[in-house]
Design a protein around this motif. Structure first.
Motif, PDB file in Angstrom:
ATOM      1  N   SER A   8       0.814  -1.226   0.000  1.00 21.35           N
ATOM      2  CA  SER A   8       0.000   0.000   0.000  1.00 21.35           C
ATOM      3  C   SER A   8       0.841   1.267   0.000  1.00 21.35           C
ATOM      4  O   SER A   8       0.329   2.365  -0.247  1.00 21.35           O
ATOM      5  N   GLY A   9       2.142   1.137   0.312  1.00 20.98           N
ATOM      6  CA  GLY A   9       3.011   2.293   0.401  1.00 20.98           C
ATOM      7  C   GLY A   9       2.955   3.001   1.739  1.00 20.98           C
ATOM      8  O   GLY A   9       3.549   4.064   1.916  1.00 20.98           O
ATOM      9  N   ALA A  10       2.241   2.393   2.715  1.00 24.02           N
ATOM     10  CA  ALA A  10       2.092   3.038   4.025  1.00 24.02           C
ATOM     11  C   ALA A  10       3.424   3.244   4.733  1.00 24.02           C
ATOM     12  O   ALA A  10       3.571   4.175   5.528  1.00 24.02           O
ATOM     13  N   LEU A  11       4.404   2.389   4.438  1.00 24.41           N
ATOM     14  CA  LEU A  11       5.720   2.506   5.074  1.00 24.41           C
ATOM     15  C   LEU A  11       6.716   3.261   4.192  1.00 24.41           C
ATOM     16  O   LEU A  11       7.849   3.498   4.614  1.00 24.41           O
ATOM     17  N   GLY A  12       6.289   3.616   2.992  1.00 27.41           N
ATOM     18  CA  GLY A  12       7.187   4.307   2.077  1.00 27.41           C
ATOM     19  C   GLY A  12       8.189   3.361   1.444  1.00 27.41           C
ATOM     20  O   GLY A  12       7.911   2.169   1.228  1.00 27.41           O
ATOM     21  N   ARG A  13       9.375   3.873   1.156  1.00 28.49           N
ATOM     22  CA  ARG A  13      10.446   3.069   0.548  1.00 28.49           C
ATOM     23  C   ARG A  13      11.058   2.178   1.625  1.00 28.49           C
ATOM     24  O   ARG A  13      11.602   2.654   2.603  1.00 28.49           O
ATOM     25  N   ILE A  14      10.966   0.863   1.434  1.00 25.27           N
ATOM     26  CA  ILE A  14      11.420  -0.083   2.451  1.00 25.27           C
ATOM     27  C   ILE A  14      12.941  -0.214   2.399  1.00 25.27           C
ATOM     28  O   ILE A  14      13.522  -0.451   1.339  1.00 25.27           O
ATOM     29  N   VAL A  15      13.580  -0.044   3.557  1.00 26.68           N
ATOM     30  CA  VAL A  15      15.035  -0.170   3.625  1.00 26.68           C
ATOM     31  C   VAL A  15      15.476  -1.333   4.511  1.00 26.68           C
ATOM     32  O   VAL A  15      16.577  -1.858   4.346  1.00 26.68           O
TER      33      VAL A  15
END
Length: 360
Positions: A143-150
């Motif tokens: 969903s993109g709730a966490l943004g760009r996953i690192v």
């Protein structure tokens, strides 16, 4: 016109068959539990007594010759998977293999080629793609709730520092092809990472034993790092020395938020405790086991309890298998996908042996 049904035979009658397969096969109307192959019978452990209406085979030769069987589920120990799957495919059966698929990619490649030659489906039982906690992580990532996953951390941590007794020495505690924690637990949680993020570009691993007394040499612990060119690092690990009241499960961090979860998916615990897959509470986590979501609001992190998703359980695996048999969808986990996980396990073992990061 009634929908077509497929006759299913389960090979093996241990914990895997009884807990992870038989209940869910029976939930899917397009699959008919037709037979069980149980070679060794023990007191109070006889499939013929438990399932008097089914065919129960004691001979694999007789079982494979039964042309009424459409699908074979192999729920035996890993070293037996290759010969049993090969025989099933040669006799014109579709196959579901327990994980780990095979001890080696060479064996996996041979079986995949044979399934294509025979025009039969070859699936691997990656039921933990349908764990509620993993589905929650997937929802947040997609969903993109966490943004760009690192950072992605996936743990199966337990506190079992003593060597298992000889009487408990099932295949999961023996040194054998396809044995060790990375084949047992890793086959699940490495698959989850690949299913969510795709194949990594590099692998670094540390595999060994954490038990002070280990007379067998069984490798009971592992830490695997998946490196992605995007900058993501996935840490996938299992431990047997973790004296925690609440065991860590997931920690996923992105540039917009972070999700942290304790406790393992509840489905196995419930099934072992007598709850049935048809019970209303099955697959539902209590609120005290929910994870937490932290997001940046007005420049500061704000934490909230984040409910674990509901509505999808391990029953989804056999529902999707039935769809694939009918030509209405993809397999829930294919032999080709499982082969890639076995390849990553082989790379992890080599990385650990050499003390190097390896290219995938």
């Amino acid at each position: 016109m009634p929908a077509k049904t497929w006759n299913v035979c389960v090979i093996g009658y241990g914990l895997s068959a009884k807990t992870f397969h038989l209940p869910f096969i029976q939930l899917e109307p397009r699959l008919k539990l037709y037979a069980i192959y149980q070679r060794d019978v023990f007191p109070n452990d006889d499939a013929a007594v438990d399932y008097p209406d089914l065919k129960v085979y004691r001979s694999s030769e007789e079982m494979f010759k039964d042309e009424a069987i459409d699908v074979v589920v192999v729920s035996t120990s890993p070293e037996s998977h290759y010969p049993l799957i090969k025989l099933a495919l040669e006799h014109g059966k579709h196959v579901v293999s327990e994980k780990p698929f095979t001890p080696t990619t060479q064996e996996a490649d041979e079986l995949i080629a044979l399934s294509k030659k025979q025009n039969k489906l070859l699936a691997v039982y990656q039921n933990r793609r349908f764990d509620a906690d993993f589905l929650t992580v997937t929802q947040l990532v997609k969903s993109g709730a966490l943004g760009r996953i690192v950072e992605y951390e996936s743990h199966i941590d337990r506190h079992r520092p003593e060597q298992p007794a000889a009487s408990e020495s099932v295949w999961k505690n023996k040194v054998m092809p396809g044995g060790s924690a990375i084949y047992d637990l890793g086959a699940h949680i490495l698959d989850q990472a690949v299913h969510l993020f795709g194949l990594p570009n590099r692998v670094t691993a540390f595999i060994g034993s954490q038990r002070e007394v280990n007379t067998t040499g069984y490798e009971d612990a592992f830490t695997v790092l998946f490196h992605y060119n995007s900058g993501l690092v996935a840490t996938i690990k299992a431990t047997v020395v973790s004296p925690e009241a609440e065991q860590f499960r997931f920690w996923v961090r992105g540039d917009k938020g972070s999700y942290k979860k304790f406790h393992f998916d509840i489905q196995e615990e419930q099934l072992r405790g007598g709850i049935k897959a048809t019970d209303s509470v099955y697959g539902r986590e209590p609120r005290e086991r929910y994870g937490t979501l932290s997001t940046i609001q007005n420049g500061k992190p704000v934490k909230e309890v984040y409910p674990t998703v509901e509505g999808t359980t391990w029953a989804e695996y056999y529902r999707r298998l039935a769809q694939a048999l009918a030509g209405e969808g993809e397999l829930p986990a294919s032999g080709e996908e499982a082969r890639e996980v076995i390849r990553l396990i082989e790379l992890a073992k080599e990385s650990s042996r050499l003390g190097k990061t390896l290219e995938v």
